[in-house]
Motif scaffolding. Structure first.
Motif, PDB file in Angstrom:
ATOM      1  N   PRO A 159       0.820  -1.217   0.000  1.00  0.00           N
ATOM      2  CA  PRO A 159       0.000   0.000   0.000  1.00  0.00           C
ATOM      3  C   PRO A 159       0.854   1.268   0.000  1.00  0.00           C
ATOM      4  O   PRO A 159       0.535   2.239  -0.681  1.00  0.00           O
ATOM      5  N   GLN A 160       1.945   1.213   0.760  1.00  0.00           N
ATOM      6  CA  GLN A 160       2.820   2.387   0.851  1.00  0.00           C
ATOM      7  C   GLN A 160       3.416   2.734  -0.522  1.00  0.00           C
ATOM      8  O   GLN A 160       3.595   3.898  -0.865  1.00  0.00           O
ATOM      9  N   LEU A 161       3.730   1.668  -1.299  1.00  0.00           N
ATOM     10  CA  LEU A 161       4.330   1.883  -2.626  1.00  0.00           C
ATOM     11  C   LEU A 161       3.269   2.046  -3.721  1.00  0.00           C
ATOM     12  O   LEU A 161       3.592   2.280  -4.874  1.00  0.00           O
ATOM     13  N   ARG A 162       2.020   1.906  -3.323  1.00  0.00           N
ATOM     14  CA  ARG A 162       0.897   1.964  -4.263  1.00  0.00           C
ATOM     15  C   ARG A 162       1.087   0.986  -5.418  1.00  0.00           C
ATOM     16  O   ARG A 162       0.945   1.300  -6.579  1.00  0.00           O
ATOM     17  N   MET A 174       3.598  -6.707  -8.802  1.00  0.00           N
ATOM     18  CA  MET A 174       4.399  -5.621  -9.384  1.00  0.00           C
ATOM     19  C   MET A 174       5.701  -5.428  -8.607  1.00  0.00           C
ATOM     20  O   MET A 174       6.769  -5.179  -9.184  1.00  0.00           O
ATOM     21  N   ILE A 175       5.590  -5.562  -7.286  1.00  0.00           N
ATOM     22  CA  ILE A 175       6.817  -5.410  -6.471  1.00  0.00           C
ATOM     23  C   ILE A 175       7.778  -6.564  -6.757  1.00  0.00           C
ATOM     24  O   ILE A 175       8.996  -6.368  -6.867  1.00  0.00           O
ATOM     25  N   GLY A 176       7.217  -7.765  -6.917  1.00  0.00           N
ATOM     26  CA  GLY A 176       8.058  -8.924  -7.238  1.00  0.00           C
ATOM     27  C   GLY A 176       8.784  -8.723  -8.570  1.00  0.00           C
ATOM     28  O   GLY A 176       9.991  -8.980  -8.690  1.00  0.00           O
ATOM     29  N   VAL A 177       8.041  -8.215  -9.559  1.00  0.00           N
ATOM     30  CA  VAL A 177       8.650  -7.959 -10.881  1.00  0.00           C
ATOM     31  C   VAL A 177       9.715  -6.873 -10.752  1.00  0.00           C
ATOM     32  O   VAL A 177      10.800  -6.966 -11.354  1.00  0.00           O
ATOM     33  N   ALA A 178       9.397  -5.837  -9.940  1.00  0.00           N
ATOM     34  CA  ALA A 178      10.365  -4.748  -9.744  1.00  0.00           C
ATOM     35  C   ALA A 178      11.655  -5.292  -9.125  1.00  0.00           C
ATOM     36  O   ALA A 178      12.766  -4.940  -9.549  1.00  0.00           O
ATOM     37  N   LEU A 179      11.503  -6.159  -8.117  1.00  0.00           N
ATOM     38  CA  LEU A 179      12.696  -6.726  -7.468  1.00  0.00           C
ATOM     39  C   LEU A 179      13.513  -7.559  -8.452  1.00  0.00           C
ATOM     40  O   LEU A 179      14.759  -7.537  -8.423  1.00  0.00           O
ATOM     41  N   GLU A 180      12.829  -8.274  -9.340  1.00  0.00           N
ATOM     42  CA  GLU A 180      13.569  -9.062 -10.339  1.00  0.00           C
ATOM     43  C   GLU A 180      14.310  -8.149 -11.314  1.00  0.00           C
ATOM     44  O   GLU A 180      15.448  -8.412 -11.698  1.00  0.00           O
ATOM     45  N   GLY A 181      13.653  -7.060 -11.703  1.00  0.00           N
ATOM     46  CA  GLY A 181      14.317  -6.084 -12.592  1.00  0.00           C
ATOM     47  C   GLY A 181      15.526  -5.473 -11.916  1.00  0.00           C
ATOM     48  O   GLY A 181      16.598  -5.337 -12.525  1.00  0.00           O
ATOM     49  N   LEU A 191      15.828  -0.054   0.279  1.00  0.00           N
ATOM     50  CA  LEU A 191      15.063  -0.649  -0.819  1.00  0.00           C
ATOM     51  C   LEU A 191      13.671  -0.031  -0.961  1.00  0.00           C
ATOM     52  O   LEU A 191      13.113   0.009  -2.056  1.00  0.00           O
ATOM     53  N   LEU A 192      13.122   0.446   0.157  1.00  0.00           N
ATOM     54  CA  LEU A 192      11.788   1.059   0.044  1.00  0.00           C
ATOM     55  C   LEU A 192      11.834   2.280  -0.866  1.00  0.00           C
ATOM     56  O   LEU A 192      11.013   2.445  -1.764  1.00  0.00           O
ATOM     57  N   ASP A 193      12.840   3.137  -0.632  1.00  0.00           N
ATOM     58  CA  ASP A 193      12.987   4.318  -1.487  1.00  0.00           C
ATOM     59  C   ASP A 193      13.282   3.900  -2.914  1.00  0.00           C
ATOM     60  O   ASP A 193      12.795   4.493  -3.877  1.00  0.00           O
ATOM     61  N   LEU A 194      14.130   2.882  -3.054  1.00  0.00           N
ATOM     62  CA  LEU A 194      14.532   2.458  -4.402  1.00  0.00           C
ATOM     63  C   LEU A 194      13.330   1.902  -5.177  1.00  0.00           C
ATOM     64  O   LEU A 194      13.151   2.206  -6.359  1.00  0.00           O
ATOM     65  N   LEU A 195      12.500   1.097  -4.474  1.00  0.00           N
ATOM     66  CA  LEU A 195      11.311   0.557  -5.146  1.00  0.00           C
ATOM     67  C   LEU A 195      10.361   1.684  -5.537  1.00  0.00           C
ATOM     68  O   LEU A 195       9.715   1.648  -6.597  1.00  0.00           O
TER      69      LEU A 195
END
Lengths: 368, 407
Positions: free
Chosen positions: A169-172, A177-184, A260-264
Motif C-alpha cells: 500500500p505504501q508503494l501503491r 508488481m513489487i516482485g517484478v520490480a525486485l527481479e528487474g 530498498l523502500l525508497d529504491l522501489l
C-alpha cells in the motif's frame, strides 16, 4: 559513401556519444564502438586503422567500406542493427547470441553458454540478497526471533512475501508488481554485486583485473623503446581515472540497496533513471575487460610490447559526463593514438598473419 | 675448416654410434644431460653429429648465460665443418670454451644473470635484449686483450691465434648488440643514420668484424638493401668490401637453411615464418645484386629452392588437412579434432602467403580452392558453422558468407 576522414578531435561529452564497445574479430576493427546516429540508425566508430590520430565515424552499414569483415562480424552487425537501444549490456547480449551460433569457434560457444548460465545463477542469488535486505529493512519488529540472515531460504522467502504485502500500500503497487520490480532490480544489481558475494560479481571482478594490469604495466620495462613510456603513461592515467570513477559509482550503486523502500518507489516513478544510475559502472568499464584479457594472455615481453600498441589504440575515452556522475573534474585528455598498429616490418619479424589475429580475437571473445 | 674434436675414449665413440640409432626421446634426454653439465667439454661432440635430428625433434633446451651471451651472433654461428679461418662465422664447437672464458672474466655478473637467463624463453627476443643489455657491452670490454685459456685447443680444436681473432670479432658485435636489438625490435623500420652509426663504430675493429657485422645486420634488420648500400659507403669499403663477403655468407646461410629445411620437423607455422623471412631477405638482396651476374644467379637458385621447399611444406600440410577432413566424418562434434583442422587451415594460409612472395602463386590457388570446396560442398560430419569457419580461413569471408546464406 561514408565519411572516411578521421575525426582528429573525438571528445565525446556523454557515454552514449562515445558508444558501446563491440567485440569484433576482424583485426582492423579493434576498439570499435557503436552509438545511435543523430537522426536514425546506428554509427560505427573505429580508431584510425592506419594507427594515426583520430577515429572514423561511419554509418553502421558502412563497415565494408573500411575492411572485409569476418562472417562473425557481419552477423554481429546485423544482430546489433536490430537492437532497440545501445548499452554495454545490450551489445554483450547480442555478442553472446552470435557467438552461440559458432561463427567465432566452439570455445566462444562454450564461453557464451557458460556466461549466460553464470549470469542467471548470479542473478538468482542477487534476487535472494535483495529479498534478505528487504526483510532486514522493512519487516516489523518482533515478527520473528530468527535473524533474517540466519533463516532457511524457503522460510526467508515466506517472510519476504509478508513484507511485500505489508509495503505494497505504501508503494501503491500490488505484490506481483513489487516482485517484478525486485527481479528487474536484481538484473541491474547483478553485475554490480551486493551482499557477501559482491566481490565475485562481474564488474568488481573486472575492476580487480584492471588494477592488476595497471600494476603490471607500471613494472613493465620503460626503456624498451622510446614509445613505451608514453604508452604506459597514457594507459595508466586512463586506468587510474577509471578506477577512481568506478570506486565511486560502485559505492553509489550499492548504497541504493541500503534503502530498498525508497529504491522501489523510485523504480515505480522513474525506472529509466534508476537503470541509468545502476549501469554507470558498466559504461565506465566498457571495453576494459577485453583490454585486460589482451594484456593477461600476453606473457612474454615481446607480446606485451605488441599488446601495448593495441591497447593504446582501443583505450576507452572517459567522457566529461563521468565528472557529473562522480562529483569531481575528469582531468584526462583523449588518448593520443600516434603509433602504427600493423606494419610490414612486424609481419616480417613475427610472421603474424591476419588469420592469427582473428584467432586471437576469437580467443579474447571466449575469455581465453 | 674445423674438424670435430674426436672423442678419444672408445666408450664415448661407442655412445656416439649408439645415439645415431636412438629414439627421439632418448636423444632429448642425452641433450638435457649435456645441457646440465657445468663443463660440456667433449660432451658437445656427442651431440654434434645429431644436429640434423635435433632440428626435427626440437627438444626444449634451457636458456643459459652462454646462450644469452652469443644470441646477438645467432646468424653467424655455423657448424665447424663450414668454418673457414678469416671468413665470416663463429664455429659452434668453440662457443662453450669462449663462453667459459668470458664467464671466468665476469664471474659475478654471470652468476647474477644465471637465474634470470634460465627463465627466458629462447624465442622472446625482447626479454633477451633486456637481459642481454646488462651483459653484452660488459663482455665486449672484458674480451679486449683476452688470452686463450690453457685448454682452448683441446676443447675447441682451434689454434690460439683463432681465439684472438674470434674474440675480436665477437667483442665487436657484442659492443653493438644492444643497439642492433633496439633497431631490430623497433616498431618502425630502422633509419639510415642509426645503421650508419653502428657501421662507423665497428669499422676501426677490422675487416672481419665489419663483414660479420654486416652479416648480422642483414639477418636481423628488415632493410637488407639499405644495410648493403650504407656499408658500401663506408671508407673501408674500397680496400675491403664487407658487403660482398657478407652477402656471400648470407647466401651460404640461406642455402644451408634450404638444406636443413629439407629435413625439418614438419611444423608448418615455423615453416611459414621462415619462408616469409627468406622472401623478405631475398627481395632485399635482389635489389642490390643486379650488377653481379654470378650473385644474381645464386639468388635465383635460392629463390627456386625456397619456392620448391615452401611448396613441399604446403603440400604436406595440405595432405594433412585432407586426411583430417576425411576423418572428420567419424569424429563429429570433436572440439579437439576441429581445432586441429582449423589450425592446419591457418598454417596453409600462412604458407600460401609466404609462398606467393617466393613464386608459384597458381600452385596454391588451385589447391586452396579444392580444399575449400571440400568443406563447402560436403558436410564431412561437421556443422554448418564449422564448415563456414573452415571456408572462411581457406578462402576468405565472402565465400564463407555465401555458404552460410545458401543453407
Amino acid at each position: 559513401m561514408p565519411n572516411r576522414t578521421a575525426n582528429q578531435s573525438f571528445q565525446p561529452t556523454t557515454f552514449l556519444e562515445r558508444g558501446a564497445s563491440v567485440s569484433f574479430t576482424t583485426p582492423v576493427l579493434a576498439g570499435a564502438r557503436v552509438r545511435p546516429a543523430d537522426r536514425f540508425g546506428l554509427e560505427l566508430i573505429v580508431p584510425n586503422p592506419s594507427g594515426g590520430r583520430g577515429e572514423y565515424i561511419l554509418p553502421w552499414t558502412g563497415l565494408r567500406s573500411i575492411c572485409r569483415p569476418t562472417v562473425h562480424d557481419v552477423q554481429l552487425t546485423e544482430q546489433i542493427a536490430g537492437l532497440r537501444g545501445v548499452t554495454p549490456a545490450s551489445i554483450r547480449n547480442a555478442t553472446r547470441h552470435v557467438a552461440s551460433q559458432g561463427l567465432a569457434g566452439r570455445a566462444a560457444i562454450s564461453a557464451a553458454s557458460s556466461a549466460l548460465a553464470e549470469e542467471e545463477e548470479s542473478r538468482v542469488y542477487t534476487n535472494f540478497e535483495l529479498l534478505l535486505r528487504l526483510v532486514q529493512q522493512a519487516e516489523l519488529p518482533g515478527t520473528s526471533t530468527i535473524r533474517p540472515e540466519d533463516e532457511r531460504p524457503a522460510a526467508l522467502e515466506q517472510r519476504a512475501r509478508r513484507v511485500i504485502t505489508q509495503i505494497a500500500p505504501q508503494l501503491r503497487q500490488d505484490n506481483e508488481m513489487i516482485g517484478v520490480a525486485l527481479e528487474g532490480l536484481a538484473t541491474l544489481f547483478n553485475p554490480v554485486g551486493v551482499g557477501a558475494r559482491a566481490t565475485r560479481a562481474r564488474l568488481p571482478h573486472a575492476l580487480a583485473s584492471l588494477k592488476l594490469m595497471r600494476k603490471e604495466m607500471l613494472d613493465f620495462p620503460l626503456d624498451l623503446d622510446d614509445q613505451v613510456p608514453g604508452l604506459v603513461q597514457m594507459v595508466v592515467a586512463t586506468a587510474n581515472m577509471t578506477v577512481e570513477c568506478v570506486d565511486v559509482t560502485l559505492g553509489q550503486a550499492r548504497a541504493l540497496a541500503d534503502n530498498l523502500l525508497d529504491l522501489l518507489g523510485a523504480w515505480r516513478t522513474d525506472p529509466a533513471g534508476v537503470s541509468r544510475q545502476l549501469t554507470r559502472t558498466d559504461w565506465l568499464m566498457d571495453g576494459w575487460e577485453r583490454i585486460c584479457r589482451l594484456w593477461s594472455r600476453s606473457e612474454k615481453i615481446a607480446a606485451r610490447r605488441d599488446a601495448l600498441d593495441e591497447i593504446g589504440a582501443m583505450l576507452p575515452i572517459i567522457p566529461r559526463e563521468a565528472g557529473e556522475w562522480v562529483g569531481f573534474h575528469i582531468e584526462i585528455e583523449a588518448p593520443r593514438r600516434t603509433h602504427r598498429l600493423v606494419t610490414g616490418h612486424e609481419d616480417w619479424r613475427t610472421g603474424h598473419h591476419v588469420q592469427d589475429m582473428i584467432a586471437r580475437n576469437e580467443a579474447l571473445l571466449a575469455g581465453c | 675448416m674445423l674438424t670435430q674434436p674426436k672423442p678419444t675414449d672408445a666408450k664415448v665413440r661407442e655412445v656416439v654410434a649408439g645415439l645415431a640409432q636412438a629414439r627421439d626421446a632418448q636423444i632429448a634426454r642425452v641433450v638435457a644431460m649435456v645441457d646440465d653439465m657445468p663443463d660440456r667439454g667433449q660432451a658437445d661432440s656427442l651431440i654434434a653429429p645429431l644436429r640434423g635430428r635435433l632440428a626435427q625433434i626440437r627438444p626444449a633446451r634451457p636458456f643459459t648465460v652462454t646462450r644469452l651471451l652469443f644470441s646477438p651472433l645467432d646468424s653467424v654461428i655455423i657448424a665447424g665443418t663450414r668454418w673457414r679461418r678469416g671468413e665470416v662465422g663463429i664455429p659452434r664447437q668453440a662457443l662453450s670454451a669462449l663462453g667459459n672464458a668470458v664467464q671466468a672474466a665476469l664471474p659475478r655478473l654471470a652468476e647474477m644473470l644465471e637465474p634470470d637467463a634460465c627463465r627466458v624463453a629462447p624465442d622472446d627476443r625482447r626479454a633477451i635484449a633486456t637481459l642481454g643489455g646488462a651483459l653484452w657491452s660488459t663482455a665486449a670490454e672484458a674480451m679486449q686483450g683476452m688470452r686463450a685459456p690453457p685448454d682452448w685447443a683441446e676443447t675447441s680444436g682451434l689454434k690460439d691465434a683463432d681465439f684472438t681473432q674470434l674474440v675480436g670479432v665477437i667483442a665487436a658485435i657484442l659492443a653493438e648488440a644492444s643497439e642492433i636489438e633496439d633497431l631490430a625490435l623497433s616498431r618502425a623500420a630502422p633509419g639510415d643514420a642509426a645503421i650508419r652509426a653502428v657501421l662507423s663504430r665497428t669499422e676501426p675493429r677490422g675487416a672481419l668484424a665489419m663483414t660479420t657485422l654486416v652479416s648480422v645486420l642483414l639477418a636481423r634488420l628488415p632493410v637488407p638493401s639499405r644495410v648493403l648500400a650504407l656499408a658500401a659507403e663506408m671508407p673501408s669499403h674500397a680496400r675491403s668490401p664487407a658487403t660482398d663477403r657478407a652477402m656471400d655468407h648470407t647466401l651460404a646461410s640461406l642455402q644451408a637453411s634450404m638444406a636443413d629445411g629439407a629435413a625439418d620437423n614438419g611444423d608448418a607455422t615455423e615453416a611459414a615464418i621462415e619462408a616469409a623471412r627468406v622472401a623478405s631477405l631475398l627481395t632485399g638482396l635482389e635489389e642490390t645484386a643486379h650488377t653481379n651476374p654470378e650473385r644474381r644467379r645464386r639468388l635465383e637458385q635460392i629463390r627456386r629452392e625456397a619456392d620448391a621447399l615452401c611448396r613441399r611444406r604446403f603440400d604436406r600440410a595440405m595432405a594433412s588437412a585432407t586426411s583430417q577432413a576425411a576423418v572428420a566424418v567419424t569424429i563429429e562434434g570433436g572440439d579437439e579434432a576441429l581445432g586441429a583442422m582449423e589450425a592446419t587451415a591457418r598454417d596453409l594460409r600462412r604458407l600460401e602467403s609466404a609462398g606467393r612472395r617466393l613464386g608459384s602463386g597458381e600452385h596454391y590457388d588451385a589447391l586452396m580452392q579444392s580444399l575449400s570446396a571440400q568443406f563447402r560442398d560436403h558436410t564431412n560430419g561437421l556443422g554448418l558453422a564449422d564448415r563456414v569457419r573452415l571456408v572462411e580461413i581457406l578462402s576468405g569471408p565472402d565465400e564463407a558468407l555465401a555458404l552460410l546464406l545458401s543453407q
